[in-house]
Every structure is written in C-alpha cells, then in structure tokens.
Design a protein around this motif. Structure first.
Motif, PDB file in Angstrom:
ATOM      1  N   ALA A 185      -6.008  57.911  39.231  1.00 37.14           N
ATOM      2  CA  ALA A 185      -4.659  57.439  38.922  1.00 37.14           C
ATOM      3  C   ALA A 185      -3.658  58.590  38.931  1.00 37.14           C
ATOM      4  CB  ALA A 185      -4.653  56.733  37.576  1.00 37.14           C
ATOM      5  N   GLU A 186      -4.069  59.733  38.423  1.00 41.00           N
ATOM      6  CA  GLU A 186      -3.169  60.893  38.395  1.00 41.00           C
ATOM      7  C   GLU A 186      -2.849  61.375  39.810  1.00 41.00           C
ATOM      8  OE1 GLU A 186      -0.571  63.558  37.232  1.00 41.00           O
ATOM      9  OE2 GLU A 186      -1.514  62.123  35.856  1.00 41.00           O
ATOM     10  N   ARG A 187      -3.840  61.331  40.709  1.00 36.47           N
ATOM     11  CA  ARG A 187      -3.580  61.708  42.106  1.00 36.47           C
ATOM     12  C   ARG A 187      -2.555  60.770  42.732  1.00 36.47           C
ATOM     13  NH1 ARG A 187      -9.236  62.309  42.384  1.00 36.47           N
ATOM     14  NH2 ARG A 187      -9.406  60.337  43.537  1.00 36.47           N
ATOM     15  N   MET A 188      -2.677  59.480  42.466  1.00 35.51           N
ATOM     16  CA  MET A 188      -1.733  58.520  43.016  1.00 35.51           C
ATOM     17  C   MET A 188      -0.339  58.753  42.449  1.00 35.51           C
ATOM     18  SD  MET A 188      -3.875  54.948  43.381  1.00 35.51           S
ATOM     19  CE  MET A 188      -4.580  54.922  41.742  1.00 35.51           C
ATOM     20  N   ARG A 189      -0.267  58.964  41.139  1.00 35.88           N
ATOM     21  CA  ARG A 189       1.038  59.209  40.504  1.00 35.88           C
ATOM     22  C   ARG A 189       1.714  60.433  41.099  1.00 35.88           C
ATOM     23  NH1 ARG A 189       3.715  62.329  37.810  1.00 35.88           N
ATOM     24  NH2 ARG A 189       1.994  63.844  37.818  1.00 35.88           N
ATOM     25  N   SER A 190       0.955  61.504  41.247  1.00 36.52           N
ATOM     26  CA  SER A 190       1.496  62.756  41.766  1.00 36.52           C
ATOM     27  C   SER A 190       1.957  62.608  43.219  1.00 36.52           C
ATOM     28  CB  SER A 190       0.437  63.856  41.658  1.00 36.52           C
ATOM     29  OG  SER A 190       0.906  65.072  42.184  1.00 36.52           O
ATOM     30  N   ALA A 191       1.155  61.905  44.034  1.00 34.98           N
ATOM     31  CA  ALA A 191       1.509  61.723  45.448  1.00 34.98           C
ATOM     32  C   ALA A 191       2.816  60.960  45.599  1.00 34.98           C
ATOM     33  CB  ALA A 191       0.386  61.000  46.178  1.00 34.98           C
ATOM     34  N   ILE A 192       3.051  60.010  44.721  1.00 36.90           N
ATOM     35  CA  ILE A 192       4.281  59.219  44.796  1.00 36.90           C
ATOM     36  C   ILE A 192       5.475  60.027  44.282  1.00 36.90           C
ATOM     37  CG2 ILE A 192       5.447  57.179  43.851  1.00 36.90           C
ATOM     38  CD1 ILE A 192       2.612  55.849  43.877  1.00 36.90           C
ATOM     39  N   GLU A 193       5.286  60.767  43.191  1.00 36.88           N
ATOM     40  CA  GLU A 193       6.385  61.546  42.620  1.00 36.88           C
ATOM     41  C   GLU A 193       6.834  62.665  43.560  1.00 36.88           C
ATOM     42  OE1 GLU A 193       7.353  64.084  38.548  1.00 36.88           O
ATOM     43  OE2 GLU A 193       5.323  64.088  39.395  1.00 36.88           O
ATOM     44  N   GLU A 194       5.871  63.298  44.221  1.00 41.02           N
ATOM     45  CA  GLU A 194       6.184  64.486  45.030  1.00 41.02           C
ATOM     46  C   GLU A 194       6.705  64.150  46.422  1.00 41.02           C
ATOM     47  OE1 GLU A 194       2.591  66.705  45.030  1.00 41.02           O
ATOM     48  OE2 GLU A 194       2.658  67.143  42.863  1.00 41.02           O
ATOM     49  N   ASN A 195       6.673  62.897  46.814  1.00 39.68           N
ATOM     50  CA  ASN A 195       7.114  62.526  48.154  1.00 39.68           C
ATOM     51  C   ASN A 195       8.147  61.410  48.074  1.00 39.68           C
ATOM     52  OD1 ASN A 195       5.065  64.051  50.039  1.00 39.68           O
ATOM     53  ND2 ASN A 195       3.838  63.166  48.396  1.00 39.68           N
TER      54      ASN A 195
ATOM     55  N   ASP B 188       5.989  51.555  50.992  1.00 41.93           N
ATOM     56  CA  ASP B 188       5.662  52.972  51.053  1.00 41.93           C
ATOM     57  C   ASP B 188       4.698  53.366  49.941  1.00 41.93           C
ATOM     58  OD1 ASP B 188       6.829  55.573  52.492  1.00 41.93           O
ATOM     59  OD2 ASP B 188       6.485  56.055  50.378  1.00 41.93           O
ATOM     60  N   ILE B 189       4.940  52.878  48.756  1.00 44.54           N
ATOM     61  CA  ILE B 189       4.069  53.200  47.620  1.00 44.54           C
ATOM     62  C   ILE B 189       2.663  52.641  47.843  1.00 44.54           C
ATOM     63  CG2 ILE B 189       3.633  52.566  45.214  1.00 44.54           C
ATOM     64  CD1 ILE B 189       6.556  53.079  44.643  1.00 44.54           C
ATOM     65  N   ALA B 190       2.582  51.439  48.396  1.00 44.74           N
ATOM     66  CA  ALA B 190       1.273  50.837  48.657  1.00 44.74           C
ATOM     67  C   ALA B 190       0.450  51.703  49.598  1.00 44.74           C
ATOM     68  CB  ALA B 190       1.448  49.435  49.238  1.00 44.74           C
ATOM     69  N   VAL B 191       1.095  52.246  50.625  1.00 38.47           N
ATOM     70  CA  VAL B 191       0.388  53.108  51.575  1.00 38.47           C
ATOM     71  C   VAL B 191      -0.113  54.376  50.886  1.00 38.47           C
ATOM     72  CG1 VAL B 191       0.669  54.554  53.629  1.00 38.47           C
ATOM     73  CG2 VAL B 191       1.602  52.236  53.596  1.00 38.47           C
ATOM     74  N   ARG B 192       0.739  54.978  50.080  1.00 40.43           N
ATOM     75  CA  ARG B 192       0.353  56.229  49.412  1.00 40.43           C
ATOM     76  C   ARG B 192      -0.781  56.002  48.422  1.00 40.43           C
ATOM     77  NH1 ARG B 192       6.213  59.040  48.196  1.00 40.43           N
ATOM     78  NH2 ARG B 192       7.124  58.573  50.233  1.00 40.43           N
ATOM     79  N   MET B 193      -0.731  54.892  47.721  1.00 35.78           N
ATOM     80  CA  MET B 193      -1.812  54.599  46.780  1.00 35.78           C
ATOM     81  C   MET B 193      -3.120  54.357  47.515  1.00 35.78           C
ATOM     82  SD  MET B 193       0.025  52.211  43.891  1.00 35.78           S
ATOM     83  CE  MET B 193      -1.494  52.112  42.944  1.00 35.78           C
ATOM     84  N   ALA B 194      -3.060  53.605  48.592  1.00 33.62           N
ATOM     85  CA  ALA B 194      -4.274  53.288  49.349  1.00 33.62           C
ATOM     86  C   ALA B 194      -4.887  54.540  49.965  1.00 33.62           C
ATOM     87  CB  ALA B 194      -3.954  52.264  50.437  1.00 33.62           C
ATOM     88  N   THR B 195      -4.042  55.491  50.354  1.00 28.95           N
ATOM     89  CA  THR B 195      -4.541  56.720  50.977  1.00 28.95           C
ATOM     90  C   THR B 195      -5.413  57.524  50.026  1.00 28.95           C
ATOM     91  OG1 THR B 195      -2.574  56.827  52.379  1.00 28.95           O
ATOM     92  CG2 THR B 195      -3.851  58.846  52.144  1.00 28.95           C
ATOM     93  N   GLY B 196      -5.147  57.426  48.734  1.00 31.86           N
ATOM     94  CA  GLY B 196      -5.901  58.208  47.761  1.00 31.86           C
ATOM     95  C   GLY B 196      -7.168  57.547  47.263  1.00 31.86           C
TER      96      GLY B 196
END
Length: 325
Positions: A238-248, A199-207
């Motif tokens: 990096a901050e966008r990726m961190r935020s996307a993972i924390e908020e979901n 799941d994290i890999a998908v969210r990181m790749a999306t950003g």
C-alpha cells in the motif's frame, strides 16, 4: 484456415492434402486416430478436421466422441470420411459428434462445397466467441479504468478466501480512496476527474504482483485483493502505491495535477468466521482513520478495527462506504 486430416492410407492422405492445399487451406496431416486426438487437444488445434473412419489405434468415430467430451470452450467442426454408406453408420457417426459425413471415394466438388460450408460455420463460431468474450469483459470490468468492477472484485475476494482456507494462508484487502476528489471534479471538471481515476488505477495495478487483483470499488475508491499476504507485506504494498501516486502528478492538458490517495489495510486468516466482511470492515475503518489523520497516508487495521467497523455498520453485511473526501 487450418484443417486437420487424419487417414492411415498414405496415398489417400496425400491426395486430400494436395487438394485442400490447392484450395488455400493450411493442412495438418496425421496418420492415425491417436495423433488426431492429440492434435485436437492442443491449444492451437485446427478448427476443422476431416477424419477417416477406419484408422489404427483409435477410429475416426471414436476421435469424434472423445474430442467432444474433452472440448472446453471451443468447438472443432469434424467431417467423417469413409466408405461406409449405410444409414445406421451415418447416424452413428453423427451421434458420436461428427458434423458432416462424406463417402469414399469423394467427389472433389462435393468435398469443396462441404469444406466451404464448414469454414463458414467455423468463422461464425469465431465471431460468436469474440462477441461472448467482449460481453464478458464488459460485464466484469469497469469501463473507465479497465480494472475489475465491483461485482468481479468481490467474486475474486470470495475465491481467494476459499483458496486461503485450503492453504491456511492469510488474505489482505487494501481499500484506496482518492483524496479530495470532489474538489478535483468541481475545480477541473468531470472529464479531468475521469482522467485522474484512470491514471491512478494504472499506477496502482503496476505495483501489484501477478496474482494480486485490483477493482474499482465504487466512485473514487479502489480495492486490492492480495492473497498470501500478511499485514506487514500488505502495508508495504500500500505504501508503494501511495508513494507512486504522490510522486507522479497527473497530466491535465498543459498542467500537472498533484493527486494523493489514502489507503486502509487489513489482513487475516480465512479461518475467521465471516472473514470477508471482517476484512472489508477492518480495511474501511483503517481507511477512515487515514482520512482523519490528514489523508495521503496508509493505515493498518488494529485490534479495535473490527469493533470500530461494527459500530459504524451495525454488524451488517458490508456495503460501499460513504464518500470520505
């Protein structure tokens, strides 16, 4: 199956077209060698071609020769159709790259048998190419996350550094590590841990931008390679990726699991000596600081990052860091 036929004789071309159409083939007719060569160079080139030897502009045998030189990663089965029946002509045609040879006037039964044989070979080739492509994916991608594996992401970093040297542009490396991943595995099981990583890999790749790359660096750690990206831009990414993972939160059965990541960022010009190891060690040092400062944060390399990583790794070639938890 699509079949290219090239013959400057309109009557002969039409007869061959009708015959092949009756047998269930999709025919692409052209009247000359130049048109045939252009059709064979197209991205959607027919996998089977029947070429008349004598044609204006470029002869069929020359089409075979040029097509073989230009082919990249694909193979077209080519049959020469001609009134020439001398042994030396047959040899010349085959040496030019033709796969088969039919004399005019052709016999329908012989033509049908040879085209069927060619079709079987083309189908086998397609299966081999599909198998090769599947093996290439297995060799370069992580089976759990679907992202690049460690070797592949290192190759990508090396290529981007080489390209950045020519363009005099920076390259950024972002290392991301899942916080308290051992606790996730111990508390929820390894299947849940696998779900978290995927799941994290998908969210990181999306950003990421279309020309950025992400790979599983090892265990619960990922690496992002961002060409033409300075330190400030990489920090924002990096901050966008961190935020996307924390908020979901990650959905596990009937419950949601909040997951966070820590990220280390480094960016530099490719003109630096041993820039690959410098960037990796600096990003790793920044990641280590993010863990020390409480996790779930982004840290960017500073002036002491390389010196710090030298102290940790003794100036040696970068290897996967120890688990940071």
């Amino acid at each position: 199956m699509r079949v290219l036929i090239a013959d400057d004789d309109a009557v002969a071309r039409r007869l061959l077209e009708l015959t092949l159409t009756k047998w269930g083939y999709q025919v692409v007719p052209v009247a000359g060698g130049l048109e045939a060569l252009q059709a064979l160079e197209a991205p959607d080139a027919p996998p089977l071609a029947i070429l008349d030897w004598e044609m204006p502009g470029i002869a069929g045998v020359e089409v075979c020769r040029r097509s073989r030189k230009l082919a990249e990663g694909r193979y077209t089965y080519m049959i020469l159709l001609t009134a020439r029946d001398r042994k030396q002509d047959i040899v010349e045609g085959l040496q030019a790259g033709a796969d088969d040879y039919i004399c005019k006037p052709f016999d329908n039964y012989e033509l049908q048998a040879r085209v069927r044989s060619a079709s079987r070979i083309v189908e086998l080739q397609s299966e081999l190419i599909a198998s090769r492509d599947a093996l290439e994916v297995l060799a370069t991608h992580d089976s759990l996350t679907g992202q690049w594996n460690r070797r592949a992401i290192f190759d990508i970093l090396s290529r981007e550094i080489s390209r950045s040297k020519r363009q005099k542009a920076p390259v950024a490396v972002i290392l991301a590590d899942v916080d308290r991943f051992k606790h996730i595995n111990d508390s929820y099981g390894h299947l849940a841990g696998d779900r978290v990583l995927a799941d994290i890999a998908v969210r990181m790749a999306t950003g990421l931008r279309t020309y950025d790359s992400i790979g599983r660096f090892g265990g619960e750690e990922f690496m992002v390679v961002a060409p033409e990206c300075d330190k400030a831009a990489a920090h924002c990414m990096a901050e966008r990726m961190r935020s996307a993972i924390e908020e979901n939160p990650v959905r596990l059965g009937e419950s949601d699991l909040k997951v966070t990541v820590s990220l280390g960022v480094a960016s530099g010009g490719a003109a630096l000596p041993d820039v690959q190891n410098i960037l990796l060690r600096a990003a790793d040092a920044a990641l280590y600081r993010a863990k020390q400062k409480g996790r779930n944060r982004v840290e960017v390399d500073d002036q002491d990052a390389v010196a710090e990583s030298d102290a940790n790794y003794g100036g040696m070639v970068f290897n996967p860091p120890k688990t940071k938890a």
